[in-house]
Design a protein around this motif. Sequence first.
Motif, PDB file in Angstrom:
ATOM      1  N   THR A 270      -0.944  -7.320   2.852  1.00  0.00           N
ATOM      2  CA  THR A 270      -1.373  -6.004   3.318  1.00  0.00           C
ATOM      3  C   THR A 270      -0.341  -5.383   4.257  1.00  0.00           C
ATOM      4  N   LYS A 271       0.307  -6.188   5.080  1.00  0.00           N
ATOM      5  CA  LYS A 271       1.388  -5.662   5.904  1.00  0.00           C
ATOM      6  C   LYS A 271       2.552  -5.193   5.020  1.00  0.00           C
ATOM      7  N   ALA A 272       2.802  -5.895   3.920  1.00  0.00           N
ATOM      8  CA  ALA A 272       3.857  -5.474   2.997  1.00  0.00           C
ATOM      9  C   ALA A 272       3.547  -4.100   2.415  1.00  0.00           C
TER      10      ALA A 272
ATOM     11  N   CYS B 202      12.344   0.750  -1.867  1.00  0.00           N
ATOM     12  CA  CYS B 202      11.884  -0.623  -1.664  1.00  0.00           C
ATOM     13  C   CYS B 202      11.067  -1.069  -2.865  1.00  0.00           C
ATOM     14  N   ARG B 203      10.895  -2.384  -2.976  1.00  0.00           N
ATOM     15  CA  ARG B 203      10.098  -2.978  -4.040  1.00  0.00           C
ATOM     16  C   ARG B 203       9.431  -4.235  -3.488  1.00  0.00           C
ATOM     17  N   LEU B 204       8.574  -4.841  -4.281  1.00  0.00           N
ATOM     18  CA  LEU B 204       7.809  -6.019  -3.850  1.00  0.00           C
ATOM     19  C   LEU B 204       8.243  -7.244  -4.653  1.00  0.00           C
ATOM     20  N   HIS B 205       8.351  -8.383  -3.965  1.00  0.00           N
ATOM     21  CA  HIS B 205       8.616  -9.661  -4.627  1.00  0.00           C
ATOM     22  C   HIS B 205       7.392 -10.549  -4.399  1.00  0.00           C
ATOM     23  N   GLY B 206       6.768 -10.945  -5.490  1.00  0.00           N
ATOM     24  CA  GLY B 206       5.546 -11.731  -5.398  1.00  0.00           C
ATOM     25  C   GLY B 206       5.773 -13.222  -5.534  1.00  0.00           C
TER      26      GLY B 206
ATOM     27  N   HIS C  86       1.216 -14.363  -2.214  1.00  0.00           N
ATOM     28  CA  HIS C  86       2.110 -14.047  -1.105  1.00  0.00           C
ATOM     29  C   HIS C  86       3.126 -13.027  -1.612  1.00  0.00           C
ATOM     30  N   SER C  87       3.678 -12.254  -0.695  1.00  0.00           N
ATOM     31  CA  SER C  87       4.706 -11.296  -1.098  1.00  0.00           C
ATOM     32  C   SER C  87       5.591 -10.956   0.081  1.00  0.00           C
ATOM     33  N   TRP C  88       6.789 -10.471  -0.245  1.00  0.00           N
ATOM     34  CA  TRP C  88       7.627  -9.866   0.779  1.00  0.00           C
ATOM     35  C   TRP C  88       8.222  -8.580   0.221  1.00  0.00           C
TER      36      TRP C  88
ATOM     37  N   ASP D  68       5.898  -1.842  -7.180  1.00  0.00           N
ATOM     38  CA  ASP D  68       4.920  -1.503  -6.149  1.00  0.00           C
ATOM     39  C   ASP D  68       3.803  -2.542  -6.145  1.00  0.00           C
ATOM     40  N   PRO D  69       3.019  -2.592  -5.066  1.00  0.00           N
ATOM     41  CA  PRO D  69       1.932  -3.583  -5.004  1.00  0.00           C
ATOM     42  C   PRO D  69       0.839  -3.326  -6.035  1.00  0.00           C
ATOM     43  N   ASP D  70       0.668  -2.081  -6.450  1.00  0.00           N
ATOM     44  CA  ASP D  70      -0.340  -1.770  -7.468  1.00  0.00           C
ATOM     45  C   ASP D  70      -0.067  -2.572  -8.737  1.00  0.00           C
TER      46      ASP D  70
END
Length: 256
Positions: free
Chosen positions: A73-75, A89-93, A119-121, A194-196
């Motif tokens: 959620t912070k990500a 930016c992008r997300l790494h899961g 988990h993600s960053w 994206d997180p979606d």
Amino acid sequence: MTRRHLRRTHLLNFDDPAIRCLIASRGWGTLLPFERIGAAYDFVRNEIAFGYNRDDAISASEVLRDGYGQCNTKATLLMTLLRALAIPCRLHGFTIHKALQRGVVPEIAFRIAPQNILHSWVEVERDGAWVNLEGFILDAPFLSALQTAFEGRTSLCAFGAGTDCLSDPPIAWNGSDTYIQRTGINGDLGRYDDPDAFYAAHAQAFGLVRGFLYRHAIRHWMNARVAGIRRGRVPAIPGGVRAAPQPDAGLRAGAH
């Protein structure tokens, strides 16, 4: 850089009035790109306390309203602020082993928790390269409480931390990668725009009963534990991870 790394999504709702007001009130839009990243990163790291929301897949505006969050959620909030500031930016899961959460999750709940936790960053684009940002998860008072409790210990994979350099983890934004839970990672789920998209492909394997218990009871219990740890009350857990006695711990940082 591509347009998809700057776009708004349902979770990255940077047009929300609260998000826009925050950015305007802090004057972040007037900063240089490097400073914009640092301002958003430091805000999410320390002004959004470490804690557990009702779900991973909640919007950035809800995380901001809660005032606390965990890795996922912070990500989402960090990505939203970055995109609002025109930073791609992008997300790494990933998945992490549940041992990283031991001590925060009460033992009775730990036994029934899934072995692997989502988990993600965040990966941020800077000067044509991607930089990994994970060090924003634990707020300074919480991390300081762990450092005090486990003074002299090099590595820790419990209490929400996963690091081999507990006394001085790479968490400050200086243009390089930051990490605080990296050693708990046990699976790579790939990169997402994206997180979606990430949560459309992956969901935490709680099940109906455990999911209900988490949302309505366990997470509140966990947040109470986090608040206690932040005040220096670090519980002993099975496996030999024990905090050193801190006689005056209750007089240190207050809870969020």
